[in-house]
Write a protein that holds these residues in place. Structure first.
Motif, PDB file in Angstrom:
ATOM      1  N   GLU A   1       1.132  -1.036  -0.008  1.00  0.00           N
ATOM      2  CA  GLU A   1       0.110  -0.107  -0.045  1.00  0.00           C
ATOM      3  C   GLU A   1       0.988   1.228   0.211  1.00  0.00           C
ATOM      4  N   THR A   2       0.316   2.213  -0.539  1.00  0.00           N
ATOM      5  CA  THR A   2       1.271   3.470  -0.442  1.00  0.00           C
ATOM      6  C   THR A   2       0.281   4.776  -0.048  1.00  0.00           C
ATOM      7  N   ASN A   3       0.659   5.796   0.498  1.00  0.00           N
ATOM      8  CA  ASN A   3       0.134   6.917   1.125  1.00  0.00           C
ATOM      9  C   ASN A   3       0.612   8.011   0.183  1.00  0.00           C
ATOM     10  N   GLU A   4       1.022   8.016  -1.131  1.00  0.00           N
ATOM     11  CA  GLU A   4       1.417   8.987  -1.825  1.00  0.00           C
ATOM     12  C   GLU A   4       0.192   9.300  -2.609  1.00  0.00           C
ATOM     13  N   PRO A   5      -0.328  10.367  -2.606  1.00  0.00           N
ATOM     14  CA  PRO A   5      -1.458  10.784  -3.145  1.00  0.00           C
ATOM     15  C   PRO A   5      -1.755  10.535  -4.850  1.00  0.00           C
ATOM     16  N   VAL A   6      -2.658   9.954  -5.350  1.00  0.00           N
ATOM     17  CA  VAL A   6      -2.820   9.419  -6.693  1.00  0.00           C
ATOM     18  C   VAL A   6      -3.961   9.996  -7.304  1.00  0.00           C
ATOM     19  N   ASP A   7      -3.946  10.280  -8.385  1.00  0.00           N
ATOM     20  CA  ASP A   7      -5.143  10.743  -9.185  1.00  0.00           C
ATOM     21  C   ASP A   7      -5.879   9.654  -9.834  1.00  0.00           C
ATOM     22  N   PRO A   8      -7.178   9.280  -9.658  1.00  0.00           N
ATOM     23  CA  PRO A   8      -7.916   8.182 -10.193  1.00  0.00           C
ATOM     24  C   PRO A   8      -7.835   8.467 -11.823  1.00  0.00           C
ATOM     25  N   ALA A   9      -7.726   9.444 -12.298  1.00  0.00           N
ATOM     26  CA  ALA A   9      -7.901   9.460 -13.574  1.00  0.00           C
ATOM     27  C   ALA A   9      -6.612   8.918 -14.265  1.00  0.00           C
ATOM     28  N   ALA A  10      -6.577   7.842 -14.802  1.00  0.00           N
ATOM     29  CA  ALA A  10      -5.495   7.368 -15.489  1.00  0.00           C
ATOM     30  C   ALA A  10      -4.184   7.382 -14.651  1.00  0.00           C
ATOM     31  N   GLU A  11      -3.900   7.983 -14.043  1.00  0.00           N
ATOM     32  CA  GLU A  11      -2.510   7.792 -13.030  1.00  0.00           C
ATOM     33  C   GLU A  11      -2.461   6.592 -12.050  1.00  0.00           C
ATOM     34  N   LEU A  12      -3.669   6.192 -11.413  1.00  0.00           N
ATOM     35  CA  LEU A  12      -3.518   5.192 -10.741  1.00  0.00           C
ATOM     36  C   LEU A  12      -3.506   3.729 -11.486  1.00  0.00           C
ATOM     37  N   SER A  13      -4.131   3.729 -12.402  1.00  0.00           N
ATOM     38  CA  SER A  13      -3.881   2.428 -13.402  1.00  0.00           C
ATOM     39  C   SER A  13      -2.491   2.515 -14.175  1.00  0.00           C
ATOM     40  N   GLY A  14      -2.028   3.778 -14.407  1.00  0.00           N
ATOM     41  CA  GLY A  14      -0.647   3.873 -14.943  1.00  0.00           C
ATOM     42  C   GLY A  14       0.342   3.353 -14.045  1.00  0.00           C
ATOM     43  N   VAL A  15       0.045   3.628 -12.815  1.00  0.00           N
ATOM     44  CA  VAL A  15       0.948   2.988 -11.644  1.00  0.00           C
ATOM     45  C   VAL A  15       0.985   1.481 -11.436  1.00  0.00           C
ATOM     46  N   TYR A  16       0.021   0.839 -11.580  1.00  0.00           N
ATOM     47  CA  TYR A  16      -0.308  -0.380 -11.528  1.00  0.00           C
ATOM     48  C   TYR A  16       0.066  -1.269 -12.494  1.00  0.00           C
ATOM     49  N   ARG A  17      -0.053  -0.607 -13.811  1.00  0.00           N
ATOM     50  CA  ARG A  17       0.383  -1.464 -15.034  1.00  0.00           C
ATOM     51  C   ARG A  17       1.645  -1.871 -14.901  1.00  0.00           C
ATOM     52  N   TYR A  18       2.594  -0.958 -14.336  1.00  0.00           N
ATOM     53  CA  TYR A  18       4.103  -1.507 -13.905  1.00  0.00           C
ATOM     54  C   TYR A  18       4.340  -2.357 -12.816  1.00  0.00           C
ATOM     55  N   VAL A  19       3.353  -2.382 -11.717  1.00  0.00           N
ATOM     56  CA  VAL A  19       3.554  -2.851 -10.533  1.00  0.00           C
ATOM     57  C   VAL A  19       2.987  -4.565 -10.798  1.00  0.00           C
ATOM     58  N   GLY A  20       1.878  -4.471 -11.169  1.00  0.00           N
ATOM     59  CA  GLY A  20       1.577  -5.905 -11.370  1.00  0.00           C
ATOM     60  C   GLY A  20       0.245  -6.402 -12.009  1.00  0.00           C
ATOM     61  N   ALA A  21       0.160  -5.688 -13.245  1.00  0.00           N
ATOM     62  CA  ALA A  21      -1.214  -6.005 -14.076  1.00  0.00           C
ATOM     63  C   ALA A  21      -0.979  -7.275 -14.742  1.00  0.00           C
TER      64      ALA A  21
END
Length: 499
Positions: A32-52
């Protein structure tokens, strides 16, 4: 095949939060992370690299589930992504070895336990209630529905358990659908033709009535997996929540809605209550006009539909500090949601017709859980020659959206695609081991199933289904024995070695 339980002692999963607590007992399953994330594309953009993983554009990988604790614009809601994006993680959440999941789900269908309705008193999913009649009600500010990419039609709920009743019979169905937020109290709902909830909607619309519906988000993963069974295993009117009951050995608990005559999942993090409005349609991308909907499981962005039905939201209820669960459309989350129930359906149909022939089934990641199945067969004598191809035909009957079936012998590891490709390289001849079945209806989201791709295709969604027989003829088995190595205890040399 028996299912050996692998859940740690004393750990019981009954909702999303207990599932997360289970994952925390492993080193590699949850972050989990406490770094603020934008739900508009950024959240999925992060997870694309982490574990999609899955059919997501490279680079991607299989990784842990991830919770974003701070979502920009939303003080109280966390977002979970990738809960089921690893087959090993699904196995841990369901308490069985990953190779046995198809058998586990097949057994749960045979021992299904119907859901039960409980009292509304102190129900987790109704700790906080927002009514559409409240001043300032706006689902867009209450729930951070993410967009997968910058060109999505809008924010989508991708992991909502949509639950409604047949207006004529009262029988229930639960399914996952593409849900796009269209306004402060409107959500569009895309139906692939033939889906059971769409049949309920059509019946209600023909009678000039709205169809009450709930969307439960953030539930026991057994419910999410069970919801993805399809006909003929679960015919019209079969409540797939009973499969989740069979998986857990106890009934799923439901609760009456606060604003509509429909039932929601009592332990859900969030429940959206609404009605499918008769004779009302909207353009899916009416606010963005991108022409695109969202990334779908084949790895391509789906086309925005010109006219889709609409849910008029009447209420949103949720737990305190709720967790909104989402997924990336082409990630391995879809592979597991769709593929494991497909494995169970194929195993059941083939076993009933030809007991003992098919040892196991895998619907692997490149096949999206829907388009490809690998069948492991054990030919017991000359009488089984040819029957294995009949098993492939039965697989197409067990799951109508299946496109390709690979047949391999029982010395091939069907969960290792390198081993499957080895079998295709050394045990397959294209001219005699390829069986074409042209002109069959399949799935509309495969872009190759279109007359523009091939003149042999009569209409969009029609395909040529294919069997690849990568098995050794029984009479030649003695010529295809794999090299046998000495069995040794590797831990003598590497104490912490694990396969």
């Amino acid at each position: 095949m028996s299912e050996k339980k692998t859940t740690p002692p004393g750990v019981e999963v009954y909702d999303l939060r207990s599932a997360i607590e289970l994952l925390k007992t492993y080193d590699d399953e949850y972050i989990e992370t406490n770094e603020p994330v934008d739900p508009a594309a950024e959240l999925s953009g992060v997870y694309r690299y982490v574990g999609a993983g899955g059919t997501v554009m490279r680079p991607t990988r299989t990784g842990p589930a991830m919770v974003f604790n701070k979502v920009k614009g939303y003080d109280d809601v966390r977002v979970l992504i990738g809960l089921l994006a690893s087959r090993q993680r699904v196995a841990r959440l369901l308490g069985a070895p990953k190779e046995d999941l198809g058998h586990l789900l097949r057994n749960s269908v045979k021992h299904a336990i119907p859901p039960v309705v409980i009292s509304n008193d102190n129900v987790p999913c109704q700790e906080v209630v927002h009514l559409a009649t409240d001043p300032g009600f706006d689902l867009r500010t209450l729930l951070p529905a993410p967009t997968n990419t910058p060109e999505d039609a809008g924010p989508y709920f991708t992991m909502g358990m949509c639950y409604a009743a047949d207006p004529e019979t009262g029988e229930h169905d639960v399914t996952i659908h593409r849900l796009c937020v269209q306004g402060k109290d409107e959500i569009s709902m895309y139906f692939v033709p033939g889906r059971h909830l769409d049949q309920f909607r059509i019946k209600a619309e023909e009678a000039g009535k709205a169809l009450p519906i709930t969307i439960s988000i953030g539930v026991d993963p057994a419910i999410e997996i069970g919801a993805c069974f399809e006909p003929p295993t679960t015919p019209l009117g079969y409540d797939e929540l009973a499969i989740a009951g069979g998986l857990r050995g106890r009934a799923v608990e439901l609760v009456k809605g606060v604003a509509v005559d429909a039932l929601g999942i009592a332990n859900a993090e969030i429940v959206i209550e609404g009605e499918l409005v008769p004779n009302y349609r909207v353009q899916e991308d009416q606010h963005t006009h991108t022409g695109k909907a969202m990334p779908e499981f084949p790895g391509y962005t789906g086309e925005a539909k010109a006219a889709v039905p609409v849910i008029k939201v009447k209420a949103i209820t949720h737990r305190k500090h709720p967790i909104l669960q989402t997924c990336i459309g082409p990630s391995d989350e879809h592979t597991n949601l769709a593929g494991i129930p497909t494995e169970a359906s194929i195993l059941d149909m083939v076993e009933r017709a030809m007991p003992g022939l098919v040892k196991n089934v895998h619907c692997p990641s490149p096949g999206t859980g829907k388009y490809v199945a690998v069948l492991q067969v054990g030919k017991r004598g000359p009488q089984d020659e040819g029957r294995h191809r009949q098993a492939a035909l039965l697989a197409f009957s067990a799951f109508s959206e299946l496109k390709h079936v690979f047949l391999v012998d029982d010395d091939v590891d069907i969960f290792d695609l390198s081993d499957v490709m080895w079998a295709m390289t050394t045990r397959y001849q294209g001219d005699v081991d390829t069986i074409f079945i042209p002109g069959v209806r399949c799935h509309p989201l495969d872009p190759s199933q279109d007359p523009a791709f091939s003149p042999s295709i009569a209409d969009h969604g029609i395909t040529c289904k294919t069997i690849y027989d990568c098995t050794v003829p029984y009479a030649l088995k003695h010529n295809f024995q794999r090299s046998q190595f000495l069995e040794v205890d590797v831990t003598r040399f590497i104490p912490d070695f694990k396969m």
